[in-house]
Scaffold this motif. Structure first.
Motif, PDB file in Angstrom:
ATOM      1  N   PRO A  54       0.813  -1.228   0.000  1.00 38.42           N
ATOM      2  CA  PRO A  54       0.000   0.000   0.000  1.00 38.42           C
ATOM      3  C   PRO A  54       0.851   1.285   0.000  1.00 38.42           C
ATOM      4  N   SER A  55       2.175   1.144   0.162  1.00 44.70           N
ATOM      5  CA  SER A  55       3.061   2.324   0.126  1.00 44.70           C
ATOM      6  C   SER A  55       3.992   2.222  -1.083  1.00 44.70           C
ATOM      7  N   PRO A  56       3.431   2.406  -2.307  1.00 44.81           N
ATOM      8  CA  PRO A  56       4.167   2.099  -3.546  1.00 44.81           C
ATOM      9  C   PRO A  56       5.437   2.919  -3.741  1.00 44.81           C
ATOM     10  N   SER A  57       5.508   4.116  -3.175  1.00 46.38           N
ATOM     11  CA  SER A  57       6.712   4.930  -3.375  1.00 46.38           C
ATOM     12  C   SER A  57       7.901   4.395  -2.581  1.00 46.38           C
ATOM     13  N   MET A  58       7.654   3.389  -1.755  1.00 43.27           N
ATOM     14  CA  MET A  58       8.755   2.744  -1.033  1.00 43.27           C
ATOM     15  C   MET A  58       8.996   1.341  -1.564  1.00 43.27           C
ATOM     16  N   ASP A  59       8.304   0.970  -2.638  1.00 43.67           N
ATOM     17  CA  ASP A  59       8.517  -0.341  -3.249  1.00 43.67           C
ATOM     18  C   ASP A  59       9.724  -0.234  -4.166  1.00 43.67           C
TER      19      ASP A  59
END
Ligand SMILES: *Cc1c(COP(=O)(O)O)cnc(C)c1O
Length: 517
Positions: free
Chosen positions: A326-331
């Motif tokens: 749910p936190s794609p900018s940290m994927d």
């Protein structure tokens, strides 16, 4: 007097000024630029910042770094970067949400994401730097910024570069691969020098296409000949994107002192939801400059390569799957700004960095030496949060404190709680909750990560879903820019193939359409 820049792989034999480092972006040989020396501020100078407008705090930091632009110009650019384009006069206010837990809200800019903190400033300094180099006879072209985005960066870059002199910007996003809100944010972008393309494929396809275009010498020669335009990426490894981020950590400390929350000189911890390592590296530079920061808490989601690195000294992606969270900018698996951090912690040992980066590309792993690892441990602690725990944290903090976190900030909040010692913690909040409405809805309604939304909710636009959440939950209101997006005219509808040729053709067409003056 000015500060010069060297690079992390030791290929910059003659150090270059700030303006050149910003325009170059990446050093030749693949290294990243860092300043030859990091200036320090006295505690008094730091504390006094609370009494200045934010723009002046930023100008103070830039001047401390001796950027090679006139002081008065730095002041003007900062006033343009951090003014009424933000919806809070404090630009990035600190909100004390629980005892000793202070949320640094970095999402009051035009796109409601923390990338604005850097991308409202970088384009102005990029344009000014290029202008100065042209006047010095070191440059005679303008620039086409080409950005591949998985959602947030593209919009922040569009908003930052829109109508900035001497630049054009084109953004590639995966068709069908971004949220309704993210797509609408991009395709409604205003400005005469902007273009947006949906690309058939996923984010990787977009990024690969962009990289191939950058690597095509013949194409860049053509652009230079026909339009006097060079391609640039202005991506997150540009020093001009990092330096603005140093400002808000110093700023937040001064505000906590001014509010009487902490004593001047009292040490705090900072917790940062981390992806490319830029934001947390900026906190490290703020610490180096004299801000009383004790520990830097690095928060990861299920893509926990950084947590494992900080806890073991080995960076290993040889057997790691990329997980969608749910936190794609940290994927993220390869965290590019870590290279700068390691350069600094090895005492600026370019040979060590070159070796580790070679290991990473050849063997998908590297291991740092004992001494460097000890230094990492002196500054950093880290933990990772599962997707389920992330959503539970959003619900818990909402129920207990009446504050709504976005999924990235929730990861940091949870890590801060777990690793907390007897110190105040500043939690970097990197997005407004309304940018991630679907997962916030899941969190508040006990739906598991990736779980299906009820039929009556699944059919709503991103805006309508946010309205629904805002009606029933406590939290910051939906920012005007997001709330009105359904009624903004769509300007860009082109869908293109992900081949190098298709992207190059699209870029040429855009520049030929009378836009390239
Ligand atoms: C980019 C981003 C991050 C990660 O920041 P890095 O500087 O890459 O570590 C975290 N949260 C959000 C919302 C972001 O957009």
């Amino acid at each position: 007097m000015s500060n010069s820049y060297i690079d992390t792989r030791g290929n910059t034999s003659t150090p270059i000024p700030f303006t050149q480092a910003v325009v170059n972006g990446l050093a030749s040989g693949g290294g990243l630029y860092v300043p030859e020396h990091v200036p320090t501020l006295t505690l008094q100078q730091i504390v006094d910042m609370a009494h200045m407008p934010y723009a002046q705090r930023a100008a103070t930091v830039y001047k401390a770094f001796e950027v090679d632009l006139p002081d008065a110009r730095v002041d003007e650019l900062m006033e343009a970067a951090y003014g009424s384009n933000f919806d809070d006069e404090a630009i990035c206010p600190v909100n004390t949400v629980a005892d000793g837990m202070h949320v640094l809200e970095l999402w009051h800019g035009p796109t409601s994401a923390f990338k604005d903190m850097a991308l409202q400033s970088l384009p102005l300094f990029f344009s000014e730097s290029a202008q100065q180099l042209r006047e010095q006879g070191k440059l005679d072209n303008t620039f086409m910024i080409l950005v591949a985005t998985s959602g947030d960066t593209g919009k922040a870059a569009l908003a930052g570069f829109a109508d900035v002199a001497g630049t054009h910007i084109g953004v590639l996003f995966p068709d069908g691969g971004v949220s309704d809100i993210q797509r609408k944010q991009m395709v409604t972008q205003e400005g005469d020098n902007v273009m947006v393309w949906a690309v058939r494929g996923n984010f990787d396809d977009c990024q690969t296409a962009a990289k191939r275009v950058f690597g095509d010498r013949q194409f860049s020669d053509e652009l230079m000949q026909s339009h006097k335009i060079a391609l640039s990426s202005a991506n997150s490894i540009n020093w001009g994107r990092l330096l603005p981020q140093v400002v808000y950590y110093i700023s937040s400390y001064s505000m906590l002192v001014a509010a009487g929350t902490i004593e001047a000189g009292e040490a705090i911890d900072v917790c940062v939801p981390t992806g490319n390592f830029g934001n947390i590296l900026a906190a490290w530079y703020a610490k180096q400059m004299g801000t009383p920061i004790e520990r830097l808490l690095c928060a990861s989601n299920e893509n926990r390569v950084l947590t494992d690195f900080i806890n073991t000294g080995t960076y290993d992606i040889s057997d790691r799957d990329f997980v969608l969270t749910p936190s794609p900018s940290m994927d993220i698996l390869v965290s590019s700004n870590l290279e700068r951090q390691l350069f600094e912690l090895t005492g600026r040992n370019a040979d060590a960095i070159t070796g580790w980066m070679r290991d990473l590309s050849e063997n998908k792993m590297f291991k740092i030496d004992e001494q460097t690892f000890a230094r990492v441990r002196d500054h950093f602690a880290s933990d990772s949060v599962s997707s389920a725990e992330c959503l539970q944290t959003i619900k818990r903090v909402h129920d207990e404190h009446g504050y709504l976190l976005d999924p990235h900030t929730a990861v940091a909040w949870e890590v801060a709680q777990r690793l907390r010692e007897d110190r105040h913690v500043v939690v970097a909040s990197t997005a407004h909750w309304a940018k991630f409405g679907a997962d916030v809805y899941r969190a508040l309604n006990g739906i598991e990560p990736g779980g299906e939304l009820p039929a009556e909710v699944a059919d709503l636009t991103g805006c309508e879903l946010n309205e629904l959440i805002a009606r029933t939950a406590q939290g910051a209101p939906v920012p005007a820019g997001l709330a009105q997006i359904d009624s903004k005219p769509v300007r860009f509808t082109r869908v293109i193939d992900n081949s190098t040729a298709a992207v190059e053709e699209a870029v040429s067409e855009f520049l030929a359409a009378g836009n390239a003056q």
